[in-house]
Enzyme design. Structure first.
Site, short mmCIF file in Angstrom:
data_model
loop_
_atom_site.label_atom_id
_atom_site.label_comp_id
_atom_site.label_asym_id
_atom_site.label_seq_id
_atom_site.Cartn_x
_atom_site.Cartn_y
_atom_site.Cartn_z
N ARG A 259 1.06 -1.24 0.13
CA ARG A 259 -0.06 0.18 -0.06
C ARG A 259 0.84 1.35 -0.07
O ARG A 259 0.43 2.34 0.32
CB ARG A 259 -1.27 -0.04 1.17
CG ARG A 259 -1.96 -0.96 1.09
CD ARG A 259 -2.75 -1.10 2.21
NE ARG A 259 -4.03 -2.13 2.18
CZ ARG A 259 -5.18 -2.07 1.81
NH1 ARG A 259 -5.49 -0.66 1.55
NH2 ARG A 259 -6.09 -3.00 1.73
N SER B 173 3.71 15.74 11.89
CA SER B 173 3.47 17.43 11.74
C SER B 173 2.17 17.80 12.44
O SER B 173 1.26 16.66 12.63
CB SER B 173 3.44 17.83 10.05
OG SER B 173 2.47 17.08 9.63
N ASP C 21 2.31 24.22 10.43
CA ASP C 21 1.46 25.35 9.82
C ASP C 21 0.63 26.09 11.15
O ASP C 21 0.55 25.27 12.19
CB ASP C 21 0.11 24.94 9.09
CG ASP C 21 -0.71 23.59 9.46
OD1 ASP C 21 -1.75 23.88 9.96
OD2 ASP C 21 -0.20 22.46 9.51
N ARG D 37 8.22 19.43 4.87
CA ARG D 37 7.56 18.57 5.87
C ARG D 37 8.26 17.01 5.91
O ARG D 37 8.65 16.46 6.95
CB ARG D 37 6.10 18.28 5.78
CG ARG D 37 5.37 19.58 6.25
CD ARG D 37 3.65 19.31 6.33
NE ARG D 37 3.25 18.90 5.00
CZ ARG D 37 2.74 19.72 4.06
NH1 ARG D 37 2.69 20.97 4.31
NH2 ARG D 37 2.12 19.27 3.05
#
Length: 237
Positions: free
Chosen positions: A48, A95, A209, A222
């Protein structure tokens, strides 16, 4: 189910994955860590597109496994790593959006993980469970960060089921008024699965952010420049 290896989502065999595993959501961040920090690297998973690698860091065996986005994806990968592969220390490196005074690239250690997810209901508890990290890993992470001179924040984070929400936004000040310092989408499931199995988990996050300030980073940034959290996490093996 626990007798089947590989799992439907991971091609690793028992013994291929270290007891300590770093868990970036982005599989390309997993590749970046393997390429830039690990020695004697073996890729054990591509199923995947969720890359998984095992290597050594300063002589210690460590793995890094992409988990994808959201609580359901983290729940699957962390459950399998714990219950099928015997992982004992699971460290999310991801993140997050920052609340309050946090700035782009600030580091946050998630002491607790509030959530608007219903994931905890499947444990059948007669109340509301408060997902928290492993104090052992948190204590080590704080020590490592201080030794490296890396500033950090320790606090409660929000694991949200929604990235694009309607009605009450995930950046709503109601969360920050309760002391929540950042929002992401996976840690609560990791903490719950770890608690149920009696193993260690910690989320180390980089603020990517600050929407209320109009501050954002790119996907490439990132993936490849949030190195401080990687270096802290690697020292926890």
């Amino acid at each position: 189910m626990s007798n089947f290896v590989p799992t439907p989502h991971n091609a690793a065999l028992v013994g291929d994955i270290a007891e300590t595993v770093l868990l970036p959501g982005d599989p390309l961040r997993a590749k970046f860590i393997a390429d830039n920090y690990l020695e004697d690297v073996v890729q054990y998973n591509t199923v995947r597109g969720m890359f998984g690698y095992t290597g050594t860091y300063k002589g210690k065996k460590i793995s890094v496994q992409g988990t994808g986005m959201g609580i359901p994806s983290m729940a699957i990968y962390s459950y399998e790593l714990i219950n099928f592969y015997g992982c004992k220390n699971l460290i999310r490196i991801g993140s997050a959006g920052g609340y309050g005074n946090l700035k782009i690239r600030d580091i946050v250690f998630g002491m607790g993980a509030s959530t608007n997810s219903n994931y905890g209901s499947h444990f059948g508890l007669p109340g509301t469970f408060a997902p928290i990290c492993s104090f052992e890993l948190l204590e080590k992470a704080v020590r490592v960060a201080r030794e490296k001179g890396i500033d950090f924040e320790v606090g409660n984070i929000l694991s949200s089921d929604c990235f694009y929400g309607e009605g009450e936004d995930v950046m709503d000040t109601k969360w920050s008024k309760m002391g929540v310092c950042a929002v992401e989408m996976e840690a609560a499931a990791l903490y719950m699965n770890a608690a149920r199995a009696g193993v260690n988990a910690l989320a180390i996050l980089t603020i990517s952010d600050c929407p209320t300030k109009g501050e954002f980073t790119t996907a490439e940034e990132r993936q490849e420049t949030f190195t401080k959290m990687m270096e802290i996490a690697l020292e926890l093996a």
